[in-house]
Design a protein around this motif. Structure first.
Motif, short mmCIF file in Angstrom:
data_model
loop_
_atom_site.label_atom_id
_atom_site.label_comp_id
_atom_site.label_asym_id
_atom_site.label_seq_id
_atom_site.Cartn_x
_atom_site.Cartn_y
_atom_site.Cartn_z
N ASN A 45 1.79 2.41 8.74
CA ASN A 45 0.81 3.48 8.89
C ASN A 45 -0.41 2.88 9.57
N ASN A 46 -0.53 3.10 10.87
CA ASN A 46 -1.64 2.56 11.64
C ASN A 46 -2.81 3.53 11.75
N GLY A 47 -2.70 4.67 11.07
CA GLY A 47 -3.74 5.68 11.16
C GLY A 47 -4.81 5.49 10.11
N ASN A 48 -5.66 6.50 10.00
CA ASN A 48 -6.77 6.47 9.06
C ASN A 48 -6.55 7.35 7.84
N LYS A 57 0.83 -1.21 0.00
CA LYS A 57 0.00 0.00 0.00
C LYS A 57 0.86 1.26 0.00
N THR A 58 1.92 1.22 -0.81
CA THR A 58 2.92 2.29 -0.81
C THR A 58 3.36 2.60 -2.23
N ARG A 59 3.49 3.90 -2.53
CA ARG A 59 4.16 4.35 -3.72
C ARG A 59 5.11 5.47 -3.31
N VAL A 105 2.33 6.33 1.99
CA VAL A 105 1.87 5.06 2.54
C VAL A 105 0.41 5.18 2.95
N GLN A 106 -0.42 4.30 2.41
CA GLN A 106 -1.84 4.31 2.73
C GLN A 106 -2.09 3.66 4.09
N PRO A 107 -3.24 3.94 4.71
CA PRO A 107 -3.56 3.28 5.99
C PRO A 107 -3.41 1.77 5.89
#
Length: 277
Positions: free
Chosen positions: A130-133, A51-53, A75-77
């Motif tokens: 990334n543990n956030g939203n 989930k990363t670019r 980085v996406q959630p």
């Protein structure tokens, strides 16, 4: 100092109605990558990251960066990596510009928010999530650590720019200051990543010409920068690379502060005969 701001690219594509002409320039002495260039079609992806670019904005290359690489990570959630650094000899610096990330090192988790800085020694086995939203964006600067006889490896560092008072440059009345995350006299470190701030009207009053290679990402504001024999306008979101000995000066005309994230190599002998000697 008032609250800091941190420009982060969002991708997308310029509309078909835009002009092709731009401020992008690549020379033997310097390069300027304007913020418009950070589009969807120039992103990259890495093995081991989900989930990363990312945008690779500097890499070791003949006629370009020689001592480091620099990425802007997105980085996406739920995304991240359990083995982010494949090179056991590479040290790293992370600097967060948007969102939140969790970096785990030696069993301890560190929550990093905008302005967050981490120094990661070689072979430290760190992980990142990334543990956030919300989407997290951060700079990742990598360098092959140069060991020196009798000098220990530096320890990990986790801090935040907002917790550090900038150091004013002498005789500038506070118009030019540097936020340092590492003691300049600590010879364990062979690179410095700092935040440089100019108040409106602040200048570099002479063309600096010295051995350090530079990478500069503009976090906030705008200015006119002298690079070699040219004056170029730069603004938040632009990136500049300067080879060693490229003359450089700056005029921050305002109306707000001009701030950038700065990489440079330090504290080691000049290599003779190539790195394989």
């Amino acid at each position: 100092m008032a609250d800091r701001t941190y420009y982060a690219p969002k991708g997308g594509l310029p509309p078909q109605t835009d002009l092709i002409t731009d401020r992008a320039v690549f020379t033997e002495a310097y390069a300027v990558i304007p913020k418009r260039e950070f589009s969807d079609i120039v992103t990259s992806y890495l093995p081991g990251w989900d989930k990363t670019r990312l945008w690779i904005i500097a890499r070791p290359l003949s006629g370009f960066a020689e001592t480091f690489s620099q990425y802007i990570m997105e980085v996406q959630p739920g995304g991240g990596s359990d083995r982010p650094e494949p090179d056991s000899g590479a040290e790293g610096v992370l600097f967060v510009v948007e969102g939140e990330i969790t970096v785990t090192l030696a069993g301890k988790s560190h929550e990093m928010t905008p302005g967050g800085y981490a120094f990661l020694p070689p072979s430290s086995g760190w992980t990142l999530r990334n543990n956030g939203n919300a989407t997290a964006r951060f700079h990742w600067i990598r360098k092959a650590y140069e060991k020196a006889e009798g000098v220990d490896l530096p320890e990990p560092i986790f801090t935040n720019e907002n917790d550090i008072a900038p150091n004013p440059m002498p005789d500038t009345e506070g118009r030019w200051a540097t936020t340092r995350f590492v003691d300049p006299l600590d010879l364990r470190h062979d690179m410095h990543v700092t935040v440089v701030t100019f108040e409106p009207g602040g200048i570099i009053p002479f063309p600096e010409t010295h051995v350090m290679e530079h990478g500069l990402y503009v976090l906030e504001g705008k200015a006119v920068y002298r690079l070699n024999q040219d004056w170029v306008e730069v603004q938040a979101g632009d990136y500049m690379w300067l080879r060693a000995f490229c003359p450089q000066a700056c005029y921050a005309g305002g109306p707000g502060r001009f701030r950038y994230l700065l990489y440079k190599d330090v504290n080691r002998h000049a290599r003779l005969g190539g790195f394989g000697r």
